[in-house]
Design an enzyme around this catalytic site. Sequence first.
Site, short mmCIF file in Angstrom:
data_model
loop_
_atom_site.label_atom_id
_atom_site.label_comp_id
_atom_site.label_asym_id
_atom_site.label_seq_id
_atom_site.Cartn_x
_atom_site.Cartn_y
_atom_site.Cartn_z
N GLU A 23 -17.74 18.59 18.80
CA GLU A 23 -18.97 18.68 18.02
C GLU A 23 -18.67 18.59 16.52
OE1 GLU A 23 -21.79 21.39 20.93
OE2 GLU A 23 -20.41 22.44 19.61
N CYS A 32 -19.26 19.36 8.80
CA CYS A 32 -18.26 20.28 9.34
C CYS A 32 -17.65 19.59 10.55
CB CYS A 32 -18.99 21.58 9.73
SG CYS A 32 -17.94 22.75 10.57
N CYS A 40 -9.31 25.26 21.23
CA CYS A 40 -8.34 25.84 20.31
C CYS A 40 -7.47 26.80 21.12
CB CYS A 40 -9.03 26.59 19.17
SG CYS A 40 -7.85 27.33 17.99
N CYS A 73 -9.07 33.43 18.94
CA CYS A 73 -9.63 34.55 18.17
C CYS A 73 -10.80 35.11 18.98
CB CYS A 73 -10.08 34.07 16.78
SG CYS A 73 -8.71 33.37 15.84
N CYS A 106 -14.64 34.06 18.41
CA CYS A 106 -14.96 32.66 18.14
C CYS A 106 -15.26 31.90 19.44
CB CYS A 106 -13.78 32.02 17.40
SG CYS A 106 -13.88 30.22 17.28
N CYS A 118 -21.11 28.42 11.90
CA CYS A 118 -19.67 28.68 11.96
C CYS A 118 -19.30 29.42 13.22
CB CYS A 118 -19.29 29.60 10.80
SG CYS A 118 -18.63 28.74 9.43
N1 SAH Z 1 -9.50 27.32 12.95
C1 SAH Z 1 -9.94 27.41 11.60
C2 SAH Z 1 -11.29 26.77 11.37
C3 SAH Z 1 -12.34 27.37 12.23
S1 SAH Z 1 -13.91 27.86 11.90
C4 SAH Z 1 -9.97 28.84 11.15
O1 SAH Z 1 -9.93 29.72 12.00
O2 SAH Z 1 -10.02 29.06 9.94
C5 SAH Z 1 -14.21 28.31 10.24
C6 SAH Z 1 -14.44 29.80 10.02
O3 SAH Z 1 -15.47 30.37 10.85
C7 SAH Z 1 -13.20 30.64 10.28
O4 SAH Z 1 -13.03 31.54 9.22
C8 SAH Z 1 -13.55 31.36 11.55
O5 SAH Z 1 -12.81 32.52 11.73
C9 SAH Z 1 -15.02 31.63 11.34
N2 SAH Z 1 -15.74 31.97 12.56
C10 SAH Z 1 -15.39 31.74 13.84
N3 SAH Z 1 -16.35 32.20 14.67
C11 SAH Z 1 -17.32 32.73 13.89
C12 SAH Z 1 -18.59 33.31 14.15
N4 SAH Z 1 -19.04 33.39 15.36
N5 SAH Z 1 -19.31 33.75 13.10
C13 SAH Z 1 -18.88 33.59 11.83
N6 SAH Z 1 -17.70 33.02 11.52
C14 SAH Z 1 -16.94 32.59 12.54
FE1 SF4 Z 2 -9.24 28.70 16.72
FE2 SF4 Z 2 -11.65 29.79 16.42
FE3 SF4 Z 2 -9.46 31.19 15.79
FE4 SF4 Z 2 -10.20 29.12 14.23
S1 SF4 Z 2 -11.35 31.00 14.58
S2 SF4 Z 2 -8.14 29.57 15.00
S3 SF4 Z 2 -11.06 27.74 15.83
S4 SF4 Z 2 -10.02 30.46 17.84
#
Ligand code: SAH
Ligand code: SF4
Length: 348
Positions: free
Chosen positions: A97, A110, A117, A121, A124, A337
Amino acid sequence: MSEKTIKINLTGLDQSELEKFVAELPEIKFRSRQLFSWIYQKKATDFAQMSDLSLPLRRKLAAVAEIGLLALVEKSISPQSGSTKYLFSLQDGRRIESVYIPEKDRRTLCISSQVGCALGCRFCATGTLGFTRNLSAGEIVDQVLFAERDQMLEITNVVFMGMGEPFMNTDAVLQAAALINHADGLAIGSRHIVISTVGIVPAIERFTAEKHRYKLAVSLHAATDEKRVQIVPIARKYPLAQLMTALHAYYEKSGRRPTIEYALLAGFNDSKADAIALQKLLRSLPCKINLIPYNPAVAGFERPSPERVDAFAAWLAQMPAAVSVRWSQGDDINAACGQLAARTQERQ
Ligand code: SAH
Ligand code: SF4
């Protein structure tokens, strides 16, 4: 014996790779710059459009090569904000996406860097999918080409904040970023390209050593290792001490302030004590702080109240760092995000 032609896909090739490609086709030699500009600047989807190449040449190209790696599966438009989520199918049927976010002064895309991934985390949505594969540079840059054609507008900002961890696919991400930035390509300024990483220390060191000029954003989310490992498992491998050393070195060598991302999770990292710990950790690092109120994506995590978000920002106010709150757009279409979770494969 039946003859099978495997066409080379040109999307994602850089200038020297295109030069190599045309070097093998005597008729097309010296045309690599034209091809580059047709693909990345004029965003052609078909060799037939390449009006400054002769007809036989265009035919020859169409016989041996192709352009474009993405097929649109679904497009959802947020009635609230006009944000648009694209669901694409890749040539192997995997899905990714991208999200287009229109704002007053900019038009941001974006983009994803991986299918799923591996880093998991806890909060996420992409993290819950697990990892399928890295995207190629072509699959990354094509997200921008596709959105520009579809919106009939130029994208002004690109953020690697979609699915995947860009610094677990560093080569392809940097190649794609170079094509997005190239003056004869998509020509988006390096300061308008943000690479967001969860904190892969060796890749940050490489980014620093290679002097890339894109903006660096680092997802911190917690100010102590004890807390961070509970939501960001890779923090066990790259503890805060190492991460902070890499970020100080980045600042010292580049003169650029990294952005620190901090997803605010109610009852987990949004107390005054958390804010004080964050201040302490970041006191000596010139940086910007982006607070991201959590977008509902995974059960067990919630967004703090707007009052708590404001209070948290105020607790950080004595810091020299600029603190901003990023209320993501597009949550009505699950495009904010951390909400991207395309089924990674087409249903059989
Ligand atoms: N893998 C990269 C890019 C991912 S997304 C990273 O982790 O940085 C970009 C940002 O959105 C990251 O800071 C991630 O931690 C945050 N993020 C992920 N899930 C989220 C959510 N449900 N609500 C708000 N931020 C979120
Ligand atoms: Fe991967 Fe989501 Fe963690 Fe970013 S925030 S490293 S996309 S699991």
